[in-house]
Motif scaffolding. Structure first.
Motif, PDB file in Angstrom:
ATOM      1  N   VAL A  67       0.814  -1.325  -0.254  1.00 40.93           N
ATOM      2  CA  VAL A  67      -0.188   0.172  -0.035  1.00 40.93           C
ATOM      3  C   VAL A  67       0.949   1.523  -0.168  1.00 40.93           C
ATOM      4  CG1 VAL A  67      -1.510   1.301   1.327  1.00 40.93           C
ATOM      5  CG2 VAL A  67      -2.054  -1.292   1.111  1.00 40.93           C
ATOM      6  N   PRO A  68       1.263   2.112  -1.119  1.00 44.03           N
ATOM      7  CA  PRO A  68       1.955   3.050  -1.024  1.00 44.03           C
ATOM      8  C   PRO A  68       2.066   4.012  -0.012  1.00 44.03           C
ATOM      9  CG  PRO A  68       1.429   2.610  -2.915  1.00 44.03           C
ATOM     10  CD  PRO A  68       0.103   1.976  -2.173  1.00 44.03           C
ATOM     11  N   GLY A  69       2.770   4.789  -0.005  1.00 45.18           N
ATOM     12  CA  GLY A  69       2.612   5.666   1.242  1.00 45.18           C
ATOM     13  C   GLY A  69       1.827   6.703   1.033  1.00 45.18           C
ATOM     14  N   GLY A  70       1.215   7.901   1.506  1.00 46.99           N
ATOM     15  CA  GLY A  70       0.523   8.590   1.471  1.00 46.99           C
ATOM     16  C   GLY A  70      -0.447   9.190   2.536  1.00 46.99           C
ATOM     17  N   SER A  71      -1.706   9.885   1.545  1.00 51.71           N
ATOM     18  CA  SER A  71      -2.227  10.444   3.330  1.00 51.71           C
ATOM     19  C   SER A  71      -3.543   9.044   3.382  1.00 51.71           C
ATOM     20  CB  SER A  71      -3.940  11.119   2.863  1.00 51.71           C
ATOM     21  OG  SER A  71      -4.364  10.438   1.712  1.00 51.71           O
ATOM     22  N   SER A  72      -4.080   9.700   4.560  1.00 54.45           N
ATOM     23  CA  SER A  72      -5.011   8.451   5.488  1.00 54.45           C
ATOM     24  C   SER A  72      -5.955   7.050   4.039  1.00 54.45           C
ATOM     25  CB  SER A  72      -5.678   8.854   5.765  1.00 54.45           C
ATOM     26  OG  SER A  72      -5.249   8.715   7.546  1.00 54.45           O
ATOM     27  N   LEU A  73      -6.606   8.643   3.433  1.00 53.91           N
ATOM     28  CA  LEU A  73      -7.326   8.549   2.123  1.00 53.91           C
ATOM     29  C   LEU A  73      -6.913   7.395   0.948  1.00 53.91           C
ATOM     30  CD1 LEU A  73     -10.449   8.211   1.129  1.00 53.91           C
ATOM     31  CD2 LEU A  73      -9.770  10.549   0.309  1.00 53.91           C
ATOM     32  N   ASP A  74      -5.801   8.113   0.682  1.00 50.54           N
ATOM     33  CA  ASP A  74      -5.133   7.553  -0.325  1.00 50.54           C
ATOM     34  C   ASP A  74      -4.601   5.842  -0.405  1.00 50.54           C
ATOM     35  OD1 ASP A  74      -5.134   9.398  -1.910  1.00 50.54           O
ATOM     36  OD2 ASP A  74      -3.065  10.705  -1.009  1.00 50.54           O
ATOM     37  N   LYS A  75      -3.902   5.668   1.255  1.00 49.85           N
ATOM     38  CA  LYS A  75      -4.116   4.135   1.435  1.00 49.85           C
ATOM     39  C   LYS A  75      -5.009   3.654   2.040  1.00 49.85           C
ATOM     40  CE  LYS A  75      -0.583   3.151   4.311  1.00 49.85           C
ATOM     41  NZ  LYS A  75       0.525   2.985   5.152  1.00 49.85           N
ATOM     42  N   SER A  76      -6.051   4.057   2.274  1.00 53.56           N
ATOM     43  CA  SER A  76      -7.448   3.300   2.802  1.00 53.56           C
ATOM     44  C   SER A  76      -7.843   2.973   1.291  1.00 53.56           C
ATOM     45  CB  SER A  76      -8.739   3.820   3.366  1.00 53.56           C
ATOM     46  OG  SER A  76      -9.930   3.279   3.393  1.00 53.56           O
ATOM     47  N   THR A  77      -7.930   3.895   0.297  1.00 52.62           N
ATOM     48  CA  THR A  77      -8.184   3.941  -0.905  1.00 52.62           C
ATOM     49  C   THR A  77      -7.531   2.600  -1.202  1.00 52.62           C
ATOM     50  OG1 THR A  77      -9.363   5.933  -1.533  1.00 52.62           O
ATOM     51  CG2 THR A  77      -8.893   4.487  -3.799  1.00 52.62           C
ATOM     52  N   PHE A 198      -1.122  -0.539  11.085  1.00 46.98           N
ATOM     53  CA  PHE A 198      -1.642  -0.895  10.246  1.00 46.98           C
ATOM     54  C   PHE A 198      -1.885   0.304   9.058  1.00 46.98           C
ATOM     55  CE2 PHE A 198      -4.320  -1.861  14.374  1.00 46.98           C
ATOM     56  CZ  PHE A 198      -3.667  -3.960  13.910  1.00 46.98           C
ATOM     57  N   PHE A 199      -2.498   0.551   8.266  1.00 47.37           N
ATOM     58  CA  PHE A 199      -2.523   1.647   6.687  1.00 47.37           C
ATOM     59  C   PHE A 199      -2.475   2.745   7.748  1.00 47.37           C
ATOM     60  CE2 PHE A 199      -6.942   1.069   6.691  1.00 47.37           C
ATOM     61  CZ  PHE A 199      -6.600   2.750   6.503  1.00 47.37           C
ATOM     62  N   TRP A 200      -3.143   3.267   9.001  1.00 41.75           N
ATOM     63  CA  TRP A 200      -3.361   4.459   9.250  1.00 41.75           C
ATOM     64  C   TRP A 200      -2.599   5.127  10.237  1.00 41.75           C
ATOM     65  CZ3 TRP A 200      -5.243   3.434  14.330  1.00 41.75           C
ATOM     66  CH2 TRP A 200      -5.045   2.306  14.563  1.00 41.75           C
ATOM     67  N   LEU A 201      -1.539   4.306  10.335  1.00 45.26           N
ATOM     68  CA  LEU A 201      -0.886   4.715  12.404  1.00 45.26           C
ATOM     69  C   LEU A 201       0.259   5.268  11.298  1.00 45.26           C
ATOM     70  CD1 LEU A 201      -1.051   1.151  13.916  1.00 45.26           C
ATOM     71  CD2 LEU A 201      -1.862   3.432  14.426  1.00 45.26           C
ATOM     72  N   THR A 206       2.473   0.271   3.355  1.00 45.66           N
ATOM     73  CA  THR A 206       2.768  -0.557   4.349  1.00 45.66           C
ATOM     74  C   THR A 206       2.067  -1.554   3.117  1.00 45.66           C
ATOM     75  OG1 THR A 206       0.551   0.289   4.853  1.00 45.66           O
ATOM     76  CG2 THR A 206       1.528   0.535   6.618  1.00 45.66           C
ATOM     77  N   ASP A 207       2.468  -2.563   4.041  1.00 47.80           N
ATOM     78  CA  ASP A 207       1.929  -3.825   3.198  1.00 47.80           C
ATOM     79  C   ASP A 207       0.726  -4.931   4.011  1.00 47.80           C
ATOM     80  OD1 ASP A 207       3.722  -4.231   1.961  1.00 47.80           O
ATOM     81  OD2 ASP A 207       5.352  -5.344   3.224  1.00 47.80           O
ATOM     82  N   ILE A 208      -0.486  -5.784   2.835  1.00 45.29           N
ATOM     83  CA  ILE A 208      -1.523  -6.485   3.099  1.00 45.29           C
ATOM     84  C   ILE A 208      -1.011  -7.657   2.717  1.00 45.29           C
ATOM     85  CG2 ILE A 208      -2.793  -4.535   3.797  1.00 45.29           C
ATOM     86  CD1 ILE A 208      -4.532  -5.490   1.214  1.00 45.29           C
TER      87      ILE A 208
END
Length: 216
Positions: A67-77, A198-201, A206-208
């Motif tokens: 999951v590329p770095g970025g804002s919480s919205l970018d990463k959540s998407t 987790f992605f939002w931290l 990060t990876d899934i």
């Protein structure tokens, strides 16, 4: 909970886990903590133990998605795209544990969904959110459920209903991701495992770890 190199997790509602619970488990051993009276502690320590014994990144069944770095919205998407890729094209999809980014991806794929969450309310499109997972599953062609159902005690019933109706059960899990991996090919059809952090931290990448349907 940390065991070796792995951190195991289980979500709880605010106030559900007392401060003294946290203090008393520090430095405990796995065998004792697996008998802890609080289910969240048992789930978290089992998750950590399994993830340390067999890391997701080394599992040949898993496809690791960065999951590329970025804002919480970018990463959540980005995370949502990978999760929804695991869902078979059989709708409506009962989404148990509402995450709006997942709903967006289902909408983009033309899949109807039935949002369900203990908290109720409505989605950002003013769709009512069911509070009864049995009602949601009764109208579904497939199920996409949060790992939080493992911690709140509803997983067994959800899995039973899916088995009775022959519905695929896809899990997206921060809670108990390594625990749910043990159920692949049985109760669980496919899994998106997201161990800590987790992605939002963090804004970093990060990876899934995605386990598609058909693995066991």
């Amino acid at each position: 909970m940390r065991v070796g190199a792995a951190v195991g997790s289980c979500a709880v509602e605010p106030g559900e886990l007392r401060d003294d619970h946290v203090r008393e488990i520090v430095g405990g051993n796995v065998a004792d903590l697996l008998a802890h009276p609080h289910p969240a502690v048992r789930v978290a320590v089992l998750d950590a133990f399994l993830a340390d014994s067999a890391p997701h990144a080394a599992d040949p069944r898993a496809r690791t998605v960065r999951v590329p770095g970025g804002s919480s919205l970018d990463k959540s998407t980005a995370r949502a795209r990978a999760v929804v890729d695991l869902v078979p094209g059989t709708g409506p999809v009962a989404v148990i544990g509402v995450v709006n980014s997942l709903l967006v991806q289902l909408r983009e794929r033309g899949l109807d969904y039935l949002p369900c969450d203990f908290k109720g309310g409505s989605t950002e499109w003013d769709e009512p959110v069911l509070t009864d997972h049995e009602q949601a599953i009764a109208g579904a062609g497939s199920v996409l459920a949060s790992g939080m159902v493992l911690g709140n005690g509803s997983f067994d019933r959800i899995a039973q209903l899916c088995a009775e109706r022959g519905l695929p059960l896809v899990m997206f899990a921060q809670t108990g991701s390594a625990v749910l991996r043990e159920l692949l090919g049985a109760e669980v059809s496919a899994l998106s495992a997201e161990p800590y952090p987790f992605f939002w931290l963090t804004g970093d990448a990060t990876d899934i770890h995605c386990y598609p349907g058909g693995v066991s």
